[in-house]
Enzyme design. Sequence first.
Site, PDB file in Angstrom:
ATOM      1  N   LYS A 263      86.566 102.172  30.108  1.00  0.00           N
ATOM      2  CA  LYS A 263      86.792 103.241  31.076  1.00  0.00           C
ATOM      3  C   LYS A 263      87.187 102.555  32.375  1.00  0.00           C
ATOM      4  O   LYS A 263      86.369 101.809  32.934  1.00  0.00           O
ATOM      5  CB  LYS A 263      85.506 104.047  31.308  1.00  0.00           C
ATOM      6  CG  LYS A 263      85.004 104.793  30.076  1.00  0.00           C
ATOM      7  CD  LYS A 263      83.659 105.455  30.339  1.00  0.00           C
ATOM      8  CE  LYS A 263      83.167 106.194  29.097  1.00  0.00           C
ATOM      9  NZ  LYS A 263      81.767 106.667  29.255  1.00  0.00           N
ATOM     10  N   GLY A 291      86.252 108.400  28.388  1.00  0.00           N
ATOM     11  CA  GLY A 291      86.436 109.387  29.447  1.00  0.00           C
ATOM     12  C   GLY A 291      85.122 109.712  30.109  1.00  0.00           C
ATOM     13  O   GLY A 291      84.050 109.358  29.607  1.00  0.00           O
TER      14      GLY A 291
HETATM   15  O1  OSB Z   1      79.178 107.959  27.022  1.00  0.00           O
HETATM   16  O2  OSB Z   1      81.277 108.187  26.795  1.00  0.00           O
HETATM   17  C1  OSB Z   1      80.200 108.565  27.295  1.00  0.00           C
HETATM   18  C2  OSB Z   1      80.804 111.762  29.316  1.00  0.00           C
HETATM   19  C3  OSB Z   1      80.006 111.533  30.405  1.00  0.00           C
HETATM   20  C4  OSB Z   1      79.257 110.373  30.447  1.00  0.00           C
HETATM   21  C5  OSB Z   1      79.310 109.438  29.406  1.00  0.00           C
HETATM   22  C6  OSB Z   1      80.138 109.659  28.313  1.00  0.00           C
HETATM   23  C7  OSB Z   1      80.862 110.866  28.253  1.00  0.00           C
HETATM   24  C8  OSB Z   1      81.669 111.258  27.119  1.00  0.00           C
HETATM   25  C9  OSB Z   1      82.764 112.271  27.362  1.00  0.00           C
HETATM   26  O3  OSB Z   1      81.465 110.868  25.982  1.00  0.00           O
HETATM   27  C10 OSB Z   1      84.115 111.738  27.124  1.00  0.00           C
HETATM   28  C11 OSB Z   1      85.175 112.678  27.659  1.00  0.00           C
HETATM   29  O4  OSB Z   1      85.518 112.607  28.862  1.00  0.00           O
HETATM   30  O5  OSB Z   1      85.681 113.481  26.875  1.00  0.00           O
HETATM   31 MG    MG Z   2      79.607 106.366  25.775  1.00  0.00          MG
END
Ligand code: OSB
Ligand code: MG
Length: 370
Positions: A263, A291
Amino acid sequence: MVTLERAALRLVPLRLRERFEISSGARQDRLILLLALHGGGEVGWGECVAAEDPSYSPETYETAWHVLSEFLIPPVMGTPLATAPDVLKPSAWVRGHFMAKAALEMAAWDLVAKLEGRPLPEALGGRVRPVEVGVSVGLQPSDEELVRKVGGYLEEGYRRIKIKIKPGRDVEMLSRVRGRFPDTPLMADANSAYTLADAPRLKALDSLGLMMIEQPLAAGDLRDHARLQRELATPICLDESIESLADAAWALELDAGRVFNIKPGRVGGLGSALAIHDHCLARGVPVWCGGMLESGIGRAHNVSLATLPGFTLPGDISASRRYWERDLVSPEFELSQGTLSLPAGAGIAVTPDVERIEALAVRTKELSAS
Ligand code: OSB
Ligand code: MG
């Protein structure tokens, strides 16, 4: 070379279409921190992925607002910029705060690419192409509801399904999903909900043919991740544990993970994300782009990054409507045969809806050279 003239911060509340629950808690309302960087007659946009509480990372939108406005932005106002990552040079002494740094650096990438008239994927060293994407499914009230959700996303065309797990909502739940979808690329994300004492339970997941298990253990515990990986056939994917190239290199050396969720927001920007990508590509380690429930502005940066050749697995980059009733950019991101694409154009190529951003913003700040 562009002189940075002005920066604008905006805090924009946006309600998710569906509440999103992970092992550490649930969220439906986001406060999205946007940064617009003005220079050379163009505007570059960045989005800070820091959340509303410090559960996923120690940062929040409040700490990012503070660090951006007090330490990161002031030293670059009125100064010339040769390359986008240079925007962080005057604040190289600032420890941590990767999400705050990333927001500024990503805005600089967009600005520089726009001034060069190049799409962001090209500025990053890739080429514009559709990217295969998946979807991250939060904890659901029941297994039936989860199976229904997964079926819906597969019908829409998503190429990979990630399912959030936590102790007590893991082996049985995933077995049911696997039973209904025997051939679907499935994976699980624990967001650090387990300890090494849960190894037998995690080992039971080996029979489900998951692509990987994301971040089972504590962010800082690469040693235990390496111990767990020795017991698991399923590859461990690291998310929260990786904040820099040094972290990724060390994790690989320890065999604490065999896949990375990159990310850009978490690792301090696109330059850092590129460095991790290059390191992994050279070693045949697969990566994918994660994300953080971004608006279309952050999503455009993620789609751009995911065009690079090492991003061989579908990421958590879903269509605008998976998150929002109405996104902050036009055109919105739409799924086409399991892929997302940027429209034609320079930089992030999508256009932020400035009028709506101004109308929705609950906090604003302008910074310029004094
Ligand atoms: O662990 O990837 C993660 C969203 C918020 C915080 C942590 C995570 C996530 C997601 C969502 O898995 C991914 C997305 O933006 O669709
Ligand atoms: Mg994750």
